[in-house]
Design a protein around this motif. Structure first.
Motif, short mmCIF file in Angstrom:
data_model
loop_
_atom_site.label_atom_id
_atom_site.label_comp_id
_atom_site.label_asym_id
_atom_site.label_seq_id
_atom_site.Cartn_x
_atom_site.Cartn_y
_atom_site.Cartn_z
N ARG A 43 71.47 25.27 70.94
CA ARG A 43 72.10 26.00 69.84
C ARG A 43 71.07 26.91 69.20
O ARG A 43 69.88 26.62 69.20
N CYS A 77 75.97 31.32 64.52
CA CYS A 77 75.57 30.09 65.19
C CYS A 77 76.17 30.12 66.58
O CYS A 77 77.38 30.35 66.73
N TRP A 82 77.95 24.08 60.20
CA TRP A 82 77.66 24.24 61.62
C TRP A 82 77.61 22.91 62.36
O TRP A 82 78.05 22.82 63.52
N ASN A 83 77.08 21.88 61.73
CA ASN A 83 77.01 20.58 62.41
C ASN A 83 78.41 20.02 62.68
O ASN A 83 78.66 19.45 63.74
N ASP A 84 79.31 20.17 61.71
CA ASP A 84 80.68 19.69 61.91
C ASP A 84 81.37 20.49 63.03
O ASP A 84 82.08 19.92 63.87
N GLN A 93 79.87 21.98 65.46
CA GLN A 93 79.23 21.58 66.71
C GLN A 93 79.80 20.26 67.23
O GLN A 93 80.09 20.13 68.42
N ASN A 94 79.97 19.29 66.34
CA ASN A 94 80.51 18.00 66.76
C ASN A 94 81.92 18.16 67.35
O ASN A 94 82.26 17.52 68.35
#
Length: 325
Positions: free
Chosen positions: A228, A239, A310-312, A314-315
């Motif tokens: 990423r 992102c 971004w993490n959410d 990505q998950n």
């Protein structure tokens, strides 16, 4: 001498699709090259324009419009030396300012090598009604630098959208030609139009984070399955993710993720069980294309006018994978 056209336009205006239409009209006896720049690091446009009959050089990370212009110079010099093109199409990032590029292309060192022809600017006229676009210096100056304005996606316009464009044109058009077009479909003859608009432009802001090189899109290393990358500037954040060739995504789950991600822009070339899916979402406008052959790798980029979870995101993207051991 190489004929050169700058193909500009803000995020989601349709630059890459327009270049694809132009490549389909390339004369067989001519050698064309493309120098493409993106705000993000992943290199989606490069993947879309690869293997379409032109030599391609990517400069991801927004570096083409830097105040020092070094990645642009290096990429341009490499293309001219290696490809010796009859025509060069330059696609800057939608968040890029045109002054630095135009100044470089008309500099003394390139005068014996380049014949700068018309700059074409793609415009989604619906954006003229939104304050965030009207106040963006790059949006304004891309239009100001154009020799020809391509009013794209006109099949989606309301009467109000067309009236707004005509009002803008009466105040800012300066009698420059404009064309209503659909899905970036233009005649290649427009590329031979002369550069007549030489008005002075203000300096653009340095609009992205510095990066060490900027001459190649992000690649996977050390047998990693995915990576990423983030970029930020000019009020926007990107992102992006790249996945190896073996990673495959559920078509339905991936499309749900594309549609529902709460960001301004989603663009990608991804591996699905049916082969490849290409998607391009600007706001609520979503264009999808499928191809029977799997891509070399999967690439997707999100761009938003603010930070995002971004993490959410990505998950949720990782959960859309299939055949994971």
């Amino acid at each position: 001498m190489t004929n050169v056209n700058l193909i500009t336009g803000f995020l989601g205006s349709g630059k890459t699709t327009t270049i694809q239409h132009l490549l389909n009209q390339k004369p067989e006896h001519e050698n064309w090259a493309i120098l493409v720049n993106e705000f993000g690091e992943i290199g989606i446009d490069g993947a879309l324009l690869a293997n379409q009959g032109a030599v391609l050089k990517e400069i991801p990370g927004g570096c083409m419009c830097c105040v020092n212009g070094l990645p642009m110079q290096v990429g341009l010099n490499m293309l001219l030396k290696q490809a010796k093109p009859d025509r060069l199409l330059i696609e800057p990032t939608g968040l890029g300012h045109p002054k630095q590029i135009l100044t470089m292309l008309t500099s003394e060192v390139y005068q014996p090598l380049l014949n700068l022809q018309a700059t074409l600017c793609l415009l989604d006229a619906r954006q003229l009604s939104e304050e965030r676009y009207q106040e963006n210096e790059n949006f304004r100056d891309q239009l100001a630098a154009a020799d020809i304005i391509l009013v794209n996606k006109c099949d989606t316009y309301s009467v109000e959208n067309k009236n707004t464009f005509m009002q803008w044109y009466e105040n800012n058009g300066l009698n420059r030609p404009f064309h209503y077009i659909e899905q970036g479909n233009i005649a290649a003859e427009l590329l031979n139009s002369p550069r007549l608009n030489i008005q002075a432009l203000p300096d653009g802001s340095h609009h992205h984070s510095p990066r060490p090189n900027g001459l190649a899109a992000l690649q996977l290393q050390n047998n990693k399955g995915w990576r990423r990358a983030l970029n930020q500037g000019q009020g926007y954040t990107s992102c992006g993710w790249i996945f190896d060739a073996e990673t495959c995504f559920s078509t339905a789950a991936l499309l749900d993720w594309v549609r529902l991600s709460p960001v301004d822009r989603v663009k990608g070339v991804m591996h699905i069980p049916e082969g490849t899916i290409v998607f391009n979402r600007q706001g609520f406008d979503l264009k999808i294309e499928t191809q029977p052959v799997a891509p070399v790798d999967s690439r997707v980029e999100l761009i938003h006018s603010a930070d995002a979870a971004w993490n959410d995101l990505q998950n949720a993207l990782l959960k859309a994978r299939v055949n994971i051991e």
